[in-house]
Write a protein that holds these residues in place. Structure first.
Motif, short mmCIF file in Angstrom:
data_model
loop_
_atom_site.label_atom_id
_atom_site.label_comp_id
_atom_site.label_asym_id
_atom_site.label_seq_id
_atom_site.Cartn_x
_atom_site.Cartn_y
_atom_site.Cartn_z
N ILE A 45 -38.26 25.34 -3.31
CA ILE A 45 -38.01 25.60 -4.72
C ILE A 45 -37.71 24.30 -5.45
O ILE A 45 -37.21 23.34 -4.85
CB ILE A 45 -36.84 26.60 -4.94
CG1 ILE A 45 -35.54 26.03 -4.34
CG2 ILE A 45 -37.15 27.94 -4.32
CD1 ILE A 45 -34.31 26.85 -4.69
N ALA A 46 -38.06 24.26 -6.74
CA ALA A 46 -37.81 23.10 -7.58
C ALA A 46 -37.03 23.53 -8.82
O ALA A 46 -37.43 24.48 -9.50
CB ALA A 46 -39.13 22.44 -7.99
N ILE A 47 -35.93 22.86 -9.08
CA ILE A 47 -35.09 23.15 -10.25
C ILE A 47 -35.22 21.96 -11.19
O ILE A 47 -34.81 20.85 -10.85
CB ILE A 47 -33.63 23.37 -9.85
CG1 ILE A 47 -33.54 24.49 -8.81
CG2 ILE A 47 -32.78 23.71 -11.07
CD1 ILE A 47 -32.17 24.64 -8.18
N SER A 48 -35.79 22.18 -12.37
CA SER A 48 -36.10 21.06 -13.26
C SER A 48 -35.60 21.30 -14.68
O SER A 48 -35.36 22.44 -15.09
CB SER A 48 -37.61 20.81 -13.29
OG SER A 48 -38.28 21.94 -13.83
N ASN A 49 -35.47 20.21 -15.42
CA ASN A 49 -35.13 20.29 -16.85
C ASN A 49 -35.55 18.99 -17.54
O ASN A 49 -36.08 18.07 -16.91
CB ASN A 49 -33.65 20.58 -17.05
CG ASN A 49 -32.76 19.38 -16.74
OD1 ASN A 49 -33.17 18.46 -16.03
ND2 ASN A 49 -31.55 19.38 -17.25
N PHE A 50 -35.31 18.92 -18.83
CA PHE A 50 -35.55 17.72 -19.62
C PHE A 50 -34.23 17.25 -20.21
O PHE A 50 -33.38 18.06 -20.59
CB PHE A 50 -36.51 17.98 -20.79
CG PHE A 50 -37.88 18.41 -20.37
CD1 PHE A 50 -38.51 17.83 -19.27
CD2 PHE A 50 -38.57 19.38 -21.08
CE1 PHE A 50 -39.78 18.22 -18.89
CE2 PHE A 50 -39.83 19.77 -20.71
CZ PHE A 50 -40.44 19.19 -19.61
N SER A 51 -34.07 15.95 -20.31
CA SER A 51 -32.89 15.40 -20.98
C SER A 51 -33.31 14.15 -21.73
O SER A 51 -34.29 13.50 -21.39
CB SER A 51 -31.79 15.07 -19.97
OG SER A 51 -32.22 14.09 -19.05
#
Length: 219
Positions: free
Chosen positions: A32-38
């Protein structure tokens, strides 16, 4: 089409690596991959809510001489993105898809009894965008739209991303492993067309992944 041909060419090269390095091991991994933008938008620090996706691909591990180091390139299909808006009645998010190429150098420690070992490493990565979507969920209604990626015209985000990856893991018996990685995106994903309006805008990707896999000895 050019991007697809490039991906297929690199995969074929990966398959040839074990033939070049006799002690190399090739295998598969998934998780699984947990991603976001900042970053910074309109003069304000921005940290979007993360999304969880799937990742799977191929890995090659090539020992470097008689040391405890190895070179481990990999190619993975990765689902990334971020939740841009979420209220009680509505949720909007980017569902991004990438073919991600990582080139990691690892240091291994192994048990003298042949049991559990550990590894840690880092290296650069390049992510080529695949067809992606923007999604709006309102109650039980879900509307998907093709997301325009690139650096010109109506592009919402830049397509190709690159960054640095740090990873660590556990090597189990029978060439199985469990890995934890963190990919730190280095490219500003805001297209040039939008930076003309807001030059200080910046948005970068962050992805944490947990994967299990196995390696096969090259014979």
């Amino acid at each position: 089409m050019k991007k697809v041909l490039f991906i297929l060419t690199v995969i074929m090269l990966y398959l040839q690596l074990p033939a070049v390095a006799q002690k190399a091991k090739v295998g598969l991994e998934a998780g699984i991959a947990i991603s976001n933008f900042s970053g910074n938008l309109n003069g304000k620090n921005t940290d979007y809510q993360s999304r969880t996706g799937l990742t799977a691909g191929m890995v090659v591990d090539m020992p470097i001489g008689k040391t405890n180091f190895s070179f481990r390139p990999s190619v993975n299909y990765v689902q990334k993105g971020a939740v841009t808006i979420e209220t009680m009645n509505e949720k909007e998010y980017y569902a991004l898809r990438y073919a991600e190429f990582a080139f990691n150098f690892l240091y291994h420690t192994s048990s003298k009894t042949g049991g559990v070992g550990f590894f840690i490493g880092l290296g650069p990565s390049v992510s080529l965008n695949l067809p992606s979507k923007s999604v709006v969920e309102t109650g039980s209604t879900k509307v998907e739209s093709n997301l325009i990626l690139g650096n010109e015209g109506a592009a919402v985000l830049r397509g190709i991303d690159y960054g640095a990856t740090g990873l660590a893991g556990v090597e189990l018996k029978k060439n199985c492993f469990l890995s934890f990685s963190y990919n730190y995106g280095l490219r500003n994903l805001i297209p040039d067309t939008k930076q003309v309006i807001s030059p200080s805008d910046e948005l970068k990707s962050r992805t944490f992944a947990i994967k299990v896999g196995f390696l096969l000895n090259n014979k």
